[in-house]
Design a protein around this motif. Structure first.
Motif, PDB file in Angstrom:
ATOM      1  N   GLU A   1       0.851  -1.199   0.000  1.00 34.44           N
ATOM      2  CA  GLU A   1       0.000   0.000   0.000  1.00 34.44           C
ATOM      3  C   GLU A   1       0.884   1.245   0.000  1.00 34.44           C
ATOM      4  N   PRO A   2       1.528   1.540  -1.115  1.00 32.99           N
ATOM      5  CA  PRO A   2       2.480   2.663  -1.173  1.00 32.99           C
ATOM      6  C   PRO A   2       1.872   4.016  -0.813  1.00 32.99           C
ATOM      7  N   LEU A   3       0.671   4.303  -1.314  1.00 33.07           N
ATOM      8  CA  LEU A   3       0.059   5.600  -1.030  1.00 33.07           C
ATOM      9  C   LEU A   3      -0.296   5.737   0.444  1.00 33.07           C
ATOM     10  N   LYS A   4      -0.745   4.630   1.049  1.00 34.33           N
ATOM     11  CA  LYS A   4      -1.097   4.668   2.464  1.00 34.33           C
ATOM     12  C   LYS A   4       0.150   4.857   3.325  1.00 34.33           C
ATOM     13  N   VAL A   5       1.250   4.240   2.937  1.00 34.71           N
ATOM     14  CA  VAL A   5       2.499   4.395   3.678  1.00 34.71           C
ATOM     15  C   VAL A   5       2.960   5.854   3.643  1.00 34.71           C
ATOM     16  N   VAL A   6       2.857   6.481   2.478  1.00 38.36           N
ATOM     17  CA  VAL A   6       3.244   7.886   2.341  1.00 38.36           C
ATOM     18  C   VAL A   6       2.357   8.768   3.219  1.00 38.36           C
ATOM     19  N   LYS A   7       1.034   8.546   3.132  1.00 41.37           N
ATOM     20  CA  LYS A   7       0.093   9.339   3.925  1.00 41.37           C
ATOM     21  C   LYS A   7       0.321   9.135   5.421  1.00 41.37           C
ATOM     22  N   ASP A   8       0.495   7.882   5.835  1.00 45.71           N
ATOM     23  CA  ASP A   8       0.696   7.599   7.258  1.00 45.71           C
ATOM     24  C   ASP A   8       1.998   8.215   7.763  1.00 45.71           C
ATOM     25  N   SER A   9       3.023   8.202   6.922  1.00 46.10           N
ATOM     26  CA  SER A   9       4.310   8.777   7.304  1.00 46.10           C
ATOM     27  C   SER A   9       4.175  10.283   7.561  1.00 46.10           C
ATOM     28  N   PHE A  10       3.462  10.954   6.666  1.00 46.19           N
ATOM     29  CA  PHE A  10       3.256  12.391   6.842  1.00 46.19           C
ATOM     30  C   PHE A  10       2.372  12.682   8.051  1.00 46.19           C
ATOM     31  N   ASP A  11       1.328  11.876   8.230  1.00 44.22           N
ATOM     32  CA  ASP A  11       0.434  12.079   9.375  1.00 44.22           C
ATOM     33  C   ASP A  11       1.172  11.888  10.695  1.00 44.22           C
ATOM     34  N   LEU A  12       1.999  10.861  10.766  1.00 41.91           N
ATOM     35  CA  LEU A  12       2.758  10.604  11.988  1.00 41.91           C
ATOM     36  C   LEU A  12       3.790  11.700  12.240  1.00 41.91           C
ATOM     37  N   ALA A  13       4.397  12.195  11.167  1.00 43.35           N
ATOM     38  CA  ALA A  13       5.388  13.269  11.309  1.00 43.35           C
ATOM     39  C   ALA A  13       4.716  14.538  11.826  1.00 43.35           C
ATOM     40  N   LYS A  14       3.517  14.846  11.307  1.00 37.90           N
ATOM     41  CA  LYS A  14       2.785  16.027  11.769  1.00 37.90           C
ATOM     42  C   LYS A  14       2.350  15.863  13.221  1.00 37.90           C
ATOM     43  N   LEU A  15       1.972  14.636  13.586  1.00 40.94           N
ATOM     44  CA  LEU A  15       1.597  14.359  14.973  1.00 40.94           C
ATOM     45  C   LEU A  15       2.780  14.583  15.904  1.00 40.94           C
ATOM     46  N   LYS A  16       3.946  14.122  15.475  1.00 41.09           N
ATOM     47  CA  LYS A  16       5.167  14.300  16.262  1.00 41.09           C
ATOM     48  C   LYS A  16       5.541  15.775  16.365  1.00 41.09           C
ATOM     49  N   LEU A  17       5.294  16.519  15.294  1.00 40.28           N
ATOM     50  CA  LEU A  17       5.586  17.951  15.294  1.00 40.28           C
ATOM     51  C   LEU A  17       4.700  18.686  16.295  1.00 40.28           C
ATOM     52  N   GLU A  18       3.433  18.306  16.337  1.00 39.33           N
ATOM     53  CA  GLU A  18       2.491  18.940  17.261  1.00 39.33           C
ATOM     54  C   GLU A  18       2.692  18.472  18.700  1.00 39.33           C
ATOM     55  N   HIS A  19       3.170  17.236  18.855  1.00 42.01           N
ATOM     56  CA  HIS A  19       3.386  16.662  20.195  1.00 42.01           C
ATOM     57  C   HIS A  19       4.797  16.073  20.267  1.00 42.01           C
ATOM     58  N   PRO A  20       5.809  16.932  20.448  1.00 49.77           N
ATOM     59  CA  PRO A  20       7.210  16.475  20.450  1.00 49.77           C
ATOM     60  C   PRO A  20       7.503  15.371  21.467  1.00 49.77           C
ATOM     61  N   GLY A  21       6.740  15.349  22.555  1.00 51.72           N
ATOM     62  CA  GLY A  21       6.996  14.345  23.595  1.00 51.72           C
ATOM     63  C   GLY A  21       6.338  13.011  23.336  1.00 51.72           C
ATOM     64  N   ALA A  22       5.573  12.902  22.265  1.00 50.96           N
ATOM     65  CA  ALA A  22       4.871  11.647  21.965  1.00 50.96           C
ATOM     66  C   ALA A  22       5.863  10.567  21.553  1.00 50.96           C
ATOM     67  N   GLY A  23       5.554   9.334  21.927  1.00 59.42           N
ATOM     68  CA  GLY A  23       6.430   8.214  21.573  1.00 59.42           C
ATOM     69  C   GLY A  23       5.620   6.976  21.282  1.00 59.42           C
ATOM     70  N   THR A  24       6.280   5.857  21.116  1.00 57.47           N
ATOM     71  CA  THR A  24       5.603   4.600  20.816  1.00 57.47           C
ATOM     72  C   THR A  24       5.582   3.720  22.060  1.00 57.47           C
ATOM     73  N   VAL A  25       4.651   2.789  22.064  1.00 61.86           N
ATOM     74  CA  VAL A  25       4.534   1.849  23.179  1.00 61.86           C
ATOM     75  C   VAL A  25       5.183   0.544  22.778  1.00 61.86           C
ATOM     76  N   SER A  26       6.034   0.008  23.637  1.00 62.79           N
ATOM     77  CA  SER A  26       6.722  -1.254  23.346  1.00 62.79           C
ATOM     78  C   SER A  26       5.709  -2.393  23.310  1.00 62.79           C
ATOM     79  N   VAL A  27       5.844  -3.245  22.301  1.00 63.54           N
ATOM     80  CA  VAL A  27       4.952  -4.394  22.151  1.00 63.54           C
ATOM     81  C   VAL A  27       5.755  -5.674  22.138  1.00 63.54           C
ATOM     82  N   ASP A  28       5.361  -6.634  22.945  1.00 65.34           N
ATOM     83  CA  ASP A  28       6.058  -7.913  23.002  1.00 65.34           C
ATOM     84  C   ASP A  28       5.401  -8.892  22.044  1.00 65.34           C
ATOM     85  N   PHE A  29       6.088  -9.157  20.929  1.00 62.66           N
ATOM     86  CA  PHE A  29       5.531 -10.086  19.940  1.00 62.66           C
ATOM     87  C   PHE A  29       5.781 -11.544  20.332  1.00 62.66           C
TER      88      PHE A  29
END
Length: 205
Positions: A177-205
Motif C-alpha cells: 500500500e504505497p500511497l497509504k504508507v506515504v500518507k501515514d508517514s506524513f500524518d505521523l510526522a505532523k503528529l510528532k511535530l504537534e506533540h514532540p513528547g509523543a512516543g511509541t509503546v513497546s509491544v512484546d511479539f
C-alpha cells in the motif's frame, strides 16, 4: 469634532506615559500610532530607541511609510491632519532641526512584526538563548514546504534502505500500500511535530 478627540490628543501629547489604544478597524489607529512616533522624534527621542511593533508584515510596512510621510511633511512645513492640534507652526519651527536629524537616522527605527522583533532579540543574545544566530523566521507556507521536503527526503531514504535482515519495514509495507504508507508517514510526522513528547509503546511479539 470626533467624540474621542481628547483620547486621540493624549496619544500624541502624553509621550512619557504607557497608553492602551483600543478601537475598531478603520478608525485611524495606524495613523495615530505613526503620529505618536513622529511626535517622539520631534521631541528628541533618538530613532534607535523607538520600536513600533505590529502583527503583520503589511501593517509594519504601512506604518513605516506613514511615519516617514508625516515626518517629511512636517519638515516641509506642512502639518498632517492627524497631527493638527498637537503640532503648531511655532513648535515645528522650533524643533525642525531635531526632526531633520531624526529623519536622517530614520532607518534606525524598529518597525516590524512581533516575530521579527523577537528574531532581532534572539540574534542579539544568541549565546544566552542557546539558539542558532543564523536562524530566521518563516511564514506558514514556507514552513509547511520545508517540513514536507524533510519528510519526503526521509521517506525516500527509508524506501532505499537495505538492512542486514533485508529490506526496511517501511519499504516492505510500501510494496503493498504505497500511497497509504506515504500518507501515514506524513500524518505521523505532523503528529510528532504537534506533540514532540509523543512516543511509541513497546509491544512484546
Amino acid at each position: 469634532m470626533l467624540s474621542d478627540a481628547l483620547e486621540r490628543s493624549r496619544v500624541l501629547s502624553e509621550l512619557d506615559r504607557t497608553l492602551l489604544v483600543e478601537a475598531a478597524a478603520g478608525t485611524g489607529k495606524t495613523s495615530l500610532i505613526a503620529g505618536r512616533v513622529v511626535m517622539l522624534m520631534l521631541y528628541g527621542a533618538p530613532p534607535h530607541s523607538i520600536a513600533a511593533i505590529t502583527f503583520t508584515e503589511l501593517a509594519a510596512s504601512e506604518l513605516s511609510l506613514r511615519i516617514r510621510k508625516y515626518a517629511t511633511q512636517l519638515l516641509a512645513g506642512e502639518i498632517p491632519k492627524v497631527l493638527r492640534g498637537a503640532v503648531t507652526l511655532e513648535l515645528l519651527n522650533e524643533r525642525k532641526a531635531v526632526l531633520k536629524s531624526a529623519i536622517g537616522a530614520f532607518d534606525e527605527i524598529t518597525v516590524c512584526t512581533i516575530h521579527a522583533f523577537c528574531q532581532q532579540i534572539i540574534m542579539a543574545y544568541a549565546v544566552e538563548t542557546g539558539l542558532d544566530p543564523g536562524s530566521r523566521m518563516m511564514d506558514g507556507p514556507a514552513a509547511d514546504a520545508m517540513f514536507e521536503s524533510v519528510i519526503s527526503k526521509w521517506l525516500f531514504e527509508r524506501l532505499s534502505l537495505q538492512t542486514r535482515e533485508g529490506e526496511d519495514p517501511v519499504a516492505v509495507l510500501s510494496k503493498f500500500e504505497p500511497l497509504k504508507v506515504v500518507k501515514d508517514s506524513f500524518d505521523l510526522a505532523k503528529l510528532k511535530l504537534e506533540h514532540p513528547g509523543a512516543g511509541t509503546v513497546s509491544v512484546d511479539f
